[in-house]
Design a protein around this motif. Structure first.
Motif, mmCIF file in Angstrom:
data_model
loop_
_atom_site.group_PDB
_atom_site.id
_atom_site.type_symbol
_atom_site.label_atom_id
_atom_site.label_comp_id
_atom_site.label_asym_id
_atom_site.label_seq_id
_atom_site.Cartn_x
_atom_site.Cartn_y
_atom_site.Cartn_z
ATOM 1 N N SER B 199 0.839 -1.200 0.000
ATOM 2 C CA SER B 199 0.000 0.000 0.000
ATOM 3 C C SER B 199 0.870 1.245 0.000
ATOM 4 O O SER B 199 0.516 2.256 -0.572
ATOM 5 C CB SER B 199 -0.939 0.004 1.201
ATOM 6 N N LEU B 200 2.030 1.135 0.596
ATOM 7 C CA LEU B 200 2.951 2.277 0.604
ATOM 8 C C LEU B 200 3.386 2.633 -0.812
ATOM 9 O O LEU B 200 3.413 3.789 -1.202
ATOM 10 C CB LEU B 200 4.166 1.888 1.455
ATOM 11 N N LEU B 201 3.700 1.606 -1.588
ATOM 12 C CA LEU B 201 4.155 1.861 -2.945
ATOM 13 C C LEU B 201 3.005 2.262 -3.852
ATOM 14 O O LEU B 201 3.200 2.974 -4.835
ATOM 15 C CB LEU B 201 4.852 0.621 -3.514
ATOM 16 N N GLY B 202 1.831 1.764 -3.529
ATOM 17 C CA GLY B 202 0.671 2.212 -4.269
ATOM 18 C C GLY B 202 0.526 1.624 -5.657
ATOM 19 O O GLY B 202 -0.143 2.202 -6.514
ATOM 20 N N VAL B 203 1.165 0.485 -5.916
ATOM 21 C CA VAL B 203 0.972 -0.152 -7.219
ATOM 22 C C VAL B 203 -0.064 -1.259 -7.058
ATOM 23 O O VAL B 203 0.156 -2.208 -6.312
ATOM 24 C CB VAL B 203 2.310 -0.746 -7.725
ATOM 25 N N PRO B 204 -1.181 -1.157 -7.729
ATOM 26 C CA PRO B 204 -2.224 -2.170 -7.532
ATOM 27 C C PRO B 204 -1.833 -3.488 -8.198
ATOM 28 O O PRO B 204 -1.076 -3.494 -9.166
ATOM 29 C CB PRO B 204 -3.446 -1.552 -8.212
ATOM 30 N N ALA B 205 -2.379 -4.577 -7.666
ATOM 31 C CA ALA B 205 -2.088 -5.885 -8.243
ATOM 32 C C ALA B 205 -2.755 -6.001 -9.606
ATOM 33 O O ALA B 205 -3.788 -5.404 -9.856
ATOM 34 C CB ALA B 205 -2.586 -6.986 -7.313
ATOM 35 N N ALA B 206 -2.115 -6.758 -10.506
ATOM 36 C CA ALA B 206 -2.698 -6.945 -11.832
ATOM 37 C C ALA B 206 -3.819 -7.969 -11.779
ATOM 38 O O ALA B 206 -4.830 -7.837 -12.454
ATOM 39 C CB ALA B 206 -1.628 -7.398 -12.817
ATOM 40 N N GLU B 207 -3.605 -8.996 -10.973
ATOM 41 C CA GLU B 207 -4.654 -9.998 -10.757
ATOM 42 C C GLU B 207 -4.772 -10.203 -9.269
ATOM 43 O O GLU B 207 -3.781 -10.128 -8.550
ATOM 44 C CB GLU B 207 -4.263 -11.346 -11.391
ATOM 45 N N GLY B 208 -5.943 -10.500 -8.805
ATOM 46 C CA GLY B 208 -6.089 -10.782 -7.376
ATOM 47 C C GLY B 208 -5.748 -9.570 -6.529
ATOM 48 O O GLY B 208 -6.032 -8.437 -6.889
ATOM 49 N N GLY B 257 -2.345 -13.200 -5.424
ATOM 50 C CA GLY B 257 -2.380 -12.160 -6.446
ATOM 51 C C GLY B 257 -1.141 -12.184 -7.330
ATOM 52 O O GLY B 257 -0.170 -12.903 -7.051
ATOM 53 N N VAL B 258 -1.190 -11.406 -8.388
ATOM 54 C CA VAL B 258 -0.065 -11.264 -9.313
ATOM 55 C C VAL B 258 0.199 -9.773 -9.494
ATOM 56 O O VAL B 258 -0.741 -9.004 -9.727
ATOM 57 C CB VAL B 258 -0.370 -11.893 -10.684
ATOM 58 N N MET B 259 1.431 -9.369 -9.398
ATOM 59 C CA MET B 259 1.759 -7.953 -9.575
ATOM 60 C C MET B 259 1.957 -7.657 -11.061
ATOM 61 O O MET B 259 2.307 -8.550 -11.835
ATOM 62 C CB MET B 259 3.022 -7.599 -8.794
ATOM 63 N N PRO B 260 1.741 -6.399 -11.449
ATOM 64 C CA PRO B 260 1.797 -6.086 -12.888
ATOM 65 C C PRO B 260 3.215 -6.148 -13.438
ATOM 66 O O PRO B 260 4.191 -6.183 -12.696
ATOM 67 C CB PRO B 260 1.255 -4.654 -12.964
ATOM 68 N N GLU B 261 3.280 -6.131 -14.736
ATOM 69 C CA GLU B 261 4.556 -6.136 -15.438
ATOM 70 C C GLU B 261 5.358 -4.907 -15.055
ATOM 71 O O GLU B 261 4.826 -3.821 -14.924
ATOM 72 C CB GLU B 261 4.259 -6.082 -16.940
ATOM 73 N N GLY B 262 6.635 -5.084 -14.871
ATOM 74 C CA GLY B 262 7.469 -3.926 -14.566
ATOM 75 C C GLY B 262 7.554 -3.618 -13.085
ATOM 76 O O GLY B 262 8.143 -2.627 -12.701
#
Lengths: 125, 858
Positions: B199-208, B257-262
């Protein structure tokens, strides 16, 4: 009525003269109807009974300024000696401006008139 | 107000319709004059008289035109655009000069922009998240090896209360072995991270979803978040993987979950598990400092403020520090030095172009004198010259842009295989383009201002003044070029030194592999040692393997460091010297193809009870145990971070000096692997000749036979490893070399131009001298004298510069002092030769001057 950039006293005078000339040109067109540059110069010469000796070319600068402000409009036509010439005519806003300026002029000259009469009529002490 | 807008727009339109309006006005004036003439003719004048009279009465036509245009268009814009057109024409007329200037400047601007783009990518850009400037790293001050010291879990809890931070998360780098899903076990880098991290980084998960606080409690159901790399390569991008159970390091965990590309926080992580899952996480001891911290600054909070609020919470002698997350990276001094070098090239180019402009300016004295006589003000003349310079800078800037785009791509290609943090992308962005624009603009001032002012201000050309400035410019050029060339030379020597040192290791047929023994299954030292023993014996029996060994790190890579204590001689207590340190298995040196100088290698008993032994290298002996018998001496090592001490170790062998860290080969201590078998180790295997391909599968087979949950990773041949470890020298050395060559070429061309111009200037004088009996040698000397003096001064200046730059250089030179006389001598000779060649052609021209023609020369 005219725009100026860096101003020296002589430039101020020029502007006043420019403003006055612009007014005269506008007046001429208002009363005489559409004229070309030569015609305007002749008319002014006539009306001022040759008292005003200006270089006739200066009329054209006036005409540009008046055109910019949309107080006169221009159309191409044919002159007396069958040459192409631009004929200028006063517009509605031009007439309105003329009224304002004339009013202004009358008022200012009236005040000056007063002042002169006042100082002339002063009994010397 | 409206009328003002109308007037403005009309003026704007007039600018574009200029030609037509000019023609119209001309026609009007003609008509007017014709009418006036006709009038006068009617009054009785002759045609020519009438015309003259009409002309006079009309007044000055050009005045009318000027008045006309004062009312129309933008007067000032006119002046500028006119100057620009004149400038363009001037530049077109002297294509040689223009080309030389644009090329020199373009190269310099391109070079400096490329380096800036690298700096931008590595330091300025930050993480690919929202508001990257608010993400910071929190740590204790660095230890002797230059690594940031970790924090403990207690520290993490304390710091969470800091007022300056909006969020804080703790993490630890690790390796995860995935298994239990019909595929072979595979190992991936990853992090244990507290739930607040995502949540600190604020990058939402790509899946899940990503980790939540519920996942991060002790005793919670184990979960794991996948990175997009793993998801694609191992699970074919199947969204159905969410909810499935995998075995991570031998423990079942559910994929949430899966995090997005990059996204691969923090460096190249492929998997994330909650910090609570970390085996051996000590929540109590303050000296268990194995975590790293990342934080997010509160809105409007500065780094300093955050630091202050953290320091007020710290309760020990260690003081926490806060810095931007991407603030520093390895290769720091090298990067700074590259930036400096690039700017030096720029200085050389600007000095060069300035000199060229001066030379050309001399030829325009007459033109300028005319203009002054016709009423041009100094400002107008200076303005026109500045616009010329601006035009040059514009073209140079555009070429520089193209060049730096290429250079950046080349750089990215050169370090293609080097592992680096995921947030570094070598691309151009707005900041880089802005930098290029600024540099171009600035260089105009640098090279254009002086000549412009000089020409505009001087009433009569002061030859002395020009000559002095010219002289100074060339001296600066030569001096800076010398510094660049020397640096490049020193880098090359370092590279050669490293290259030679590395030859000691025979990397043919050598392969290294990483292996991790995950904690839950291999808890104790003894368990790990037993497995490794069995592995060792299994590998020994494989045909294709000639010998195998293991170590905590591979050669050429980052060894750890320890503080040293000698039994024989007391060393300063408060700042004990540090040595490189690694643990190695038996047959280590044999596998590397190295023979020991003295004593023996380790056996499988070393490191066990009763065998507290160590091996040191030559550098160690010559530094700490000179003149005497090193075998049998005792030493002790201390970990500066944790304070752990080894018992007194007896030296049983001396090895040749190898390179175990990036730069200098240094005193190194080898301990038996058995003494401290870590869960993360490197296997080094030498195949029997011609069997390179068969080695890795064989090792894999044996490993899997021992434990199917284990996986190999980071498989590299010895050659790959060696060349990768040298990449800073290769890449940055290459850059410096390029810079030095560019600077040399620019300087040489500059000298040529200035000397040729000088010969032209003194054509008459030289002719007269020839007529009066000057010999070839006399004339050559006359031409070469100024250059020689400039060269001499340039050498002095360059020498001083090298001494100054030496401090930056010395931190990454190997076996080479930054004041190396040999390198300096070679470089100075090269420079002298280049300078001599440059003025050879003008000198020959001078010699061929015919006195008769010279006297008539205008």
């Amino acid at each position: 009525m005219a725009k100026g950039k860096r101003r020296s006293p002589s430039e101020d005078r020029v502007d006043v003269l420019q403003g006055t000339l612009d007014l005269m040109v506008l007046r001429t067109l208002a009363s005489m109807g559409p004229l070309h540059g030569y015609g305007i110069a002749r008319r002014i010469e006539q009306v001022s009974e040759n008292a005003l000796k200006l270089n006739e070319g200066t009329v054209y600068a006036s005409l540009v300024r008046l055109q910019q402000q949309r107080w006169i409009s221009a159309t191409w036509g044919v002159s007396e000696n069958n040459r192409r010439a631009k004929f200028y005519a006063v517009t509605k806003s031009g007439r309105k401006r003329l009224l304002e300026e004339t009013e202004n002029w009358r008022r200012v000259s009236g005040i000056i008139e007063q002042l002169i009469r006042l100082t002339e009529g002063e009994p010397s002490r | 107000m409206r009328s003002k807008i109308v007037v403005f727009l009309t003026r704007l339109r007039d600018v574009f319709a200029r030609r037509r309006l000019d023609a119209d006005l001309a026609e009007e004036i003609e008509t007017h004059l014709a009418l006036l003439t006709d009038e006068y003719v009617r009054r009785g004048m002759s045609e020519p008289e009438a015309r003259a009279r009409a002309r006079a009465q009309f007044g000055s036509i050009s005045a009318v035109r000027d008045r006309h245009w004062e009312a129309r268009g933008f007067v000032h814009l006119d002046a500028w655009s006119r100057d620009a057109r004149i400038a363009a024409r001037m530049l077109r007329r002297t294509p040689g000069f223009t080309a030389a200037a644009v090329v020199a400047l373009g190269l310099a601007i391109g070079v400096s922009t490329t380096v800036f783009a690298v700096v931008n990518a590595t330091r300025l850009r930050g993480l690919p998240v929202e508001e990257p400037e608010r993400i910071v790293r929190i740590h204790y001050p660095r230890d002797d090896a230059g690594r940031d010291s970790g924090v403990s879990f207690r520290d993490f809890e304390d710091f969470s209360l800091a007022s300056g931070l909006e969020g804080i998360a703790a993490f630890r780098k690790t390796s995860f072995t995935l298994s239990g899903d019909e595929r072979a076990a595979e190992q991936f880098p990853g992090l244990y991270i507290s739930s607040s991290g995502f949540s600190l980084l604020g990058v939402p998960a790509a899946e899940g979803r990503y980790l939540t606080a519920a996942d991060d409690r002790p005793g919670a159901v184990p979960v794991v978040v996948l990175g997009s790399q793993v998801w694609r390569s191992r699970y074919e991008g199947d969204p159905g993987v969410i909810g499935r159970t995998l075995r991570v390091n031998g423990v079942d965990a559910t994929v949430v979950g899966v995090m997005p590309e990059g996204f691969a926080f923090d460096f190249y992580a492929d998997l994330w598990q909650p910090l609570a899952q970390m085996p051996g996480l000590d929540r109590n001891r303050r000296d268990a400092r194995e975590l790293e911290l990342v934080g997010k600054l509160g809105t409007g909070v500065s780094v300093d403020q955050a630091r202050a609020s953290l320091q007020s919470l710290a309760n020990e002698s260690l003081v926490p520090d806060v810095k931007p997350f991407t603030g520093t990276l390895t290769g720091d001094p090298m990067l700074s030095f590259s930036m400096l070098s690039a700017l030096f090239v720029l200085v050389v180019a600007c000095a060069n172009v300035s000199g060229l402009l001066f030379a050309r300016g001399f030829h325009r004295q007459r033109e300028i004198a005319f203009r002054v006589a016709l009423g041009a003000t100094r400002w107008q003349i200076a303005r026109q010259l500045l616009i010329e310079s601006a035009l040059l800078a514009l073209f140079a800037g555009l070429s520089g842009l193209a060049l730096s785009a290429l250079g950046l791509r080349g750089f990215a290609a050169a370090i293609e295989g080097i592992t680096r943090p995921y947030w570094i992308h070598f691309t151009m962005d707005v900041r880089v383009v802005l930098y290029l624009a600024t540099v171009s603009a600035f260089s105009i001032l640098l090279f254009g201002l002086a000549p412009a002012l000089h020409l505009a201000v001087r009433k009569a050309p002061a030859h002395g003044g020009i000559r002095r400035f010219d002289f100074a410019l060339t001296v600066v050029e030569l001096g800076v070029t010398l510094v660049l060339m020397t640096s490049a030379g020193l880098m090359m020597r370092s590279f050669l030194a490293i290259y030679e040192a590395d030859l000691a290791v025979d990397t043919s047929e050598m392969t290294t592999m990483g292996l991790t023994l995950p904690a839950p299954r291999y808890e104790t030292d003894e368990e790990r040692f037993q497995l490794l023993e069995r592995l060792h014996r299994a590998l020994d029996s494989v045909d294709v393997i000639a010998s195998s060994t293991l170590s905590s790190t591979v050669p050429f890579a980052n060894a750890a460091s320890r503080a040293l204590a000698l039994e024989a001689r007391p060393l300063p207590e408060d700042s004990p010297p540090t040595v490189a340190f690694l643990t190695v298995g038996p047959r280590y040196f044999e596998t590397l193809g190295i023979g020991l100088r003295e004593g023996r290698a380790f056996t499988s008993r070393d490191g066990g009870p009763g065998y507290t032994t160590a091996i040191v290298n030559d550098a160690f002996v010559s530094r700490y145990l000179p003149g005497g018998e090193p075998l049998g001496e005792r030493i002790r090592l201390t970990d500066p971070r944790s304070g752990e001490e080894t018992p007194w170790l007896t030296l049983v062998g001396v090895a040749p000096t190898l390179r175990h860290r990036r730069f200098q080969p240094e005193p190194t201590v080898y301990l038996p692997f058995r003494y401290a078998p870590s869960g993360s180790l490197r296997l080094i295997v030498r195949g029997s000749s011609g069997s390179a391909d068969a080695v890795v599968p064989a090792v894999r087979r044996e490993v899997r036979r021992l434990d199917p949950e284990l996986a190999l990773h980071a498989i590299m041949t010895g050659d790959e490893l060696r060349s990768q470890s040298r990449w800073p020298y290769r890449v940055i050395g290459g850059m410096l070399l390029t810079f030095a060559v560019i600077a040399l070429v620019i300087a040489a061309v500059g000298i040529y131009a200035v000397t040729a111009h000088a010969v032209t200037k003194r054509y008459q004088e030289l002719g007269i001298r020839r007529a009066l009996g000057a010999t070839d040698r006399d004339l050559t000397w006359l031409v070469a004298l100024p250059v020689s003096t400039q060269l001499a001064s340039g050498l002095v200046l360059g020498g001083l510069g090298t001494l100054a730059a030496g401090r930056l250089l010395s931190s990454f030179l190997v076996d080479t002092s930054s004041n190396d006389a040999l390198t300096f001598g070679v470089v100075a000779t090269l420079l002298a030769i280049a300078a001599a060649l440059s003025c050879a052609i003008p000198a020959r021209r001078a010699m061929r001057i015919e006195p008769g023609r010279a006297l008539r020369y205008e």
